[in-house]
Design an enzyme around this catalytic site. Structure first.
Site, PDB file in Angstrom:
ATOM      1  N   GLY A   1     -77.253  32.735 -21.399  1.00  0.00           N
ATOM      2  CA  GLY A   1     -76.979  34.093 -21.882  1.00  0.00           C
ATOM      3  C   GLY A   1     -76.539  34.993 -20.740  1.00  0.00           C
TER       4      GLY A   1
ATOM      5  N   ALA B   1     -73.737  36.105 -19.801  1.00  0.00           N
ATOM      6  CA  ALA B   1     -72.705  37.118 -20.050  1.00  0.00           C
ATOM      7  C   ALA B   1     -73.259  38.315 -20.821  1.00  0.00           C
ATOM      8  CB  ALA B   1     -71.534  36.493 -20.823  1.00  0.00           C
TER       9      ALA B   1
ATOM     10  N   ILE C   1     -79.023  41.476 -20.518  1.00  0.00           N
ATOM     11  CA  ILE C   1     -80.135  41.114 -19.630  1.00  0.00           C
ATOM     12  C   ILE C   1     -79.701  40.019 -18.649  1.00  0.00           C
ATOM     13  CG2 ILE C   1     -82.449  40.082 -19.599  1.00  0.00           C
ATOM     14  CD1 ILE C   1     -82.964  41.560 -22.293  1.00  0.00           C
TER      15      ILE C   1
ATOM     16  N   ASP D   1     -71.898  25.935 -26.157  1.00  0.00           N
ATOM     17  CA  ASP D   1     -72.496  26.516 -27.358  1.00  0.00           C
ATOM     18  C   ASP D   1     -73.868  25.876 -27.571  1.00  0.00           C
ATOM     19  OD1 ASP D   1     -73.303  27.351 -29.821  1.00  0.00           O
ATOM     20  OD2 ASP D   1     -71.458  26.780 -30.870  1.00  0.00           O
ATOM     21  N   LEU D   2     -74.915  26.632 -27.295  1.00  0.00           N
ATOM     22  CA  LEU D   2     -76.273  26.084 -27.355  1.00  0.00           C
ATOM     23  C   LEU D   2     -76.813  25.998 -28.782  1.00  0.00           C
ATOM     24  CD1 LEU D   2     -77.770  27.858 -24.215  1.00  0.00           C
ATOM     25  CD2 LEU D   2     -76.905  25.522 -24.401  1.00  0.00           C
TER      26      LEU D   2
ATOM     27  N   SER E   1     -89.919  37.957 -27.493  1.00  0.00           N
ATOM     28  CA  SER E   1     -89.669  39.310 -28.002  1.00  0.00           C
ATOM     29  C   SER E   1     -90.975  39.914 -28.507  1.00  0.00           C
ATOM     30  CB  SER E   1     -88.671  39.233 -29.164  1.00  0.00           C
ATOM     31  OG  SER E   1     -88.711  40.405 -29.944  1.00  0.00           O
TER      32      SER E   1
ATOM     33  N   TYR F   1     -85.489  36.071 -36.824  1.00  0.00           N
ATOM     34  CA  TYR F   1     -85.524  36.408 -35.385  1.00  0.00           C
ATOM     35  C   TYR F   1     -86.949  36.386 -34.832  1.00  0.00           C
ATOM     36  CZ  TYR F   1     -84.694  38.848 -30.996  1.00  0.00           C
ATOM     37  OH  TYR F   1     -84.660  39.174 -29.662  1.00  0.00           O
TER      38      TYR F   1
ATOM     39  N   LYS G   1     -88.666  33.581 -32.218  1.00  0.00           N
ATOM     40  CA  LYS G   1     -89.227  33.998 -30.926  1.00  0.00           C
ATOM     41  C   LYS G   1     -90.724  33.703 -30.836  1.00  0.00           C
ATOM     42  CE  LYS G   1     -85.511  35.769 -28.947  1.00  0.00           C
ATOM     43  NZ  LYS G   1     -84.990  35.299 -27.657  1.00  0.00           N
TER      44      LYS G   1
END
Ligand code: NAD
Length: 256
Positions: free
Chosen positions: A8, A10, A13, A41-42, A112, A148, A152
């Protein structure tokens, strides 16, 4: 100085973390779908495998740090699960042998605070994640908004379970999770007014969004030798949301 992978890289964070680590003299290998040393692409098995191969080549077989920050928050529940949990765990498992070769390795996972502050999400999604069943986890992740926090939660629990095992701390690799609240990044672009309007449903006592640089500072610390006693921690940094909503839930005496 060491070699550190940021997935991540780009994103908001990821970029802020790269800036701090490069300023400290580390070599950073960014992983992202775009604008990265390793583009992968993960969300797919093929992308995860290619990422491990390309990172191995780029780091000459040894890594000192890993930041798992690739993530997605949108309406596409199955993709949220595939990237946030299965992509993250494949990254951790795939790159762990490279971390093991370092004299002092540390991995930081971004979970998160939605895990502890967003009400009513389907824990079943997290259970299928932890059962390592991507097909079933995707099938029950029908809604991105609730997939989401479930993804997490699974990632945080995976991290805490793995951290104390022979494969991680037994191999000299510290593994910890952080749980940011609302951070001002492309992921949350335009969302502050809505979040601020939630009031007591999602209070932010500090009355402002967090900044990527603040998250990056915590990550830099956890990667450093100064954080040498951290293992399996789940560190909330959210301007007070969790403390306001859950002040008496934790710490909880063992057995109660
Ligand atoms: P961001 O959207 O700016 O960055 C996420 C990055 O992940 C992007 O560069 C994106 O291209 C990459 N990515 C997405 N899907 C990918 C895939 N399939 N393969 C490879 N890379 C992929 O978001 P951010 O705010 O910088 O988030 C970083 C991490 O922090 C995420 O895991 C996010 O869930 C977590 N987080 C963010 C917040 C927040 O409020 N911004 C709060 C808590 C946790």
């Amino acid at each position: 100085m060491g070699t550190i992978v940021i997935t991540g890289s780009a994103g908001g964070i990821g970029r802020a973390t790269r800036a701090l680590l490069v300023a400290d003299g580390h070599e950073v290998i960014g992983v992202d779908v775009r604008d990265a040393e390793v583009e992968a692409d993960l969300s797919t098995a093929g992308g995860r495998k290619a990422m491990v191969r390309d990172v191995e080549d780029a780091c000459d077989g040894v890594l000192d740090g890993l930041v798992v920050a690739a993530g997605l928050q949108n309406d596409d529940g199955p993709s949220v699960v595939s990237i946030n949990y299965f992509g993250a765990v494949a990254t951790l498992e795939g790159l762990r042998p490279l971390l093991e070769r370092s004299a002092s390795a540390s991995a930081v996972v971004i979970s998160s605070n939605s895990t502890t502050t967003q009400p009513g999400y389907p824990v079943e999604v997290a259970e299928w994640c932890l059962a390592d069943d991507e097909t079933r986890a995707r099938a029950v992740a029908t809604d991105g908004l609730t997939a989401y926090p479930a993804s997490k939660l699974a990632l945080a629990l995976w991290t805490r379970r793995a951290a104390t095992t022979p494969e991680w701390i037994g191999a000299g690799i510290r593994l910890n999770a952080i749980a940011p609240g609302f951070i001002d990044t492309p992921m949350t672009d335009g969302g502050w007014d809505f979040v601020a309007s939630l009031g007591d449903v999602y209070p932010i006592p500090i009355e402002r969004p967090g900044q990527s640089a603040e998250v990056a500072g915590l990550i830099r610390y956890l990667l450093s030798d100064e954080a040498g006693f951290f293992c399996g921690s789940f560190i909330v940094m959210d301007g007070g949301t969790d403390a306001r909503l859950r002040s008496d839930d934790w710490p909880r005496p063992i057995g109660l």
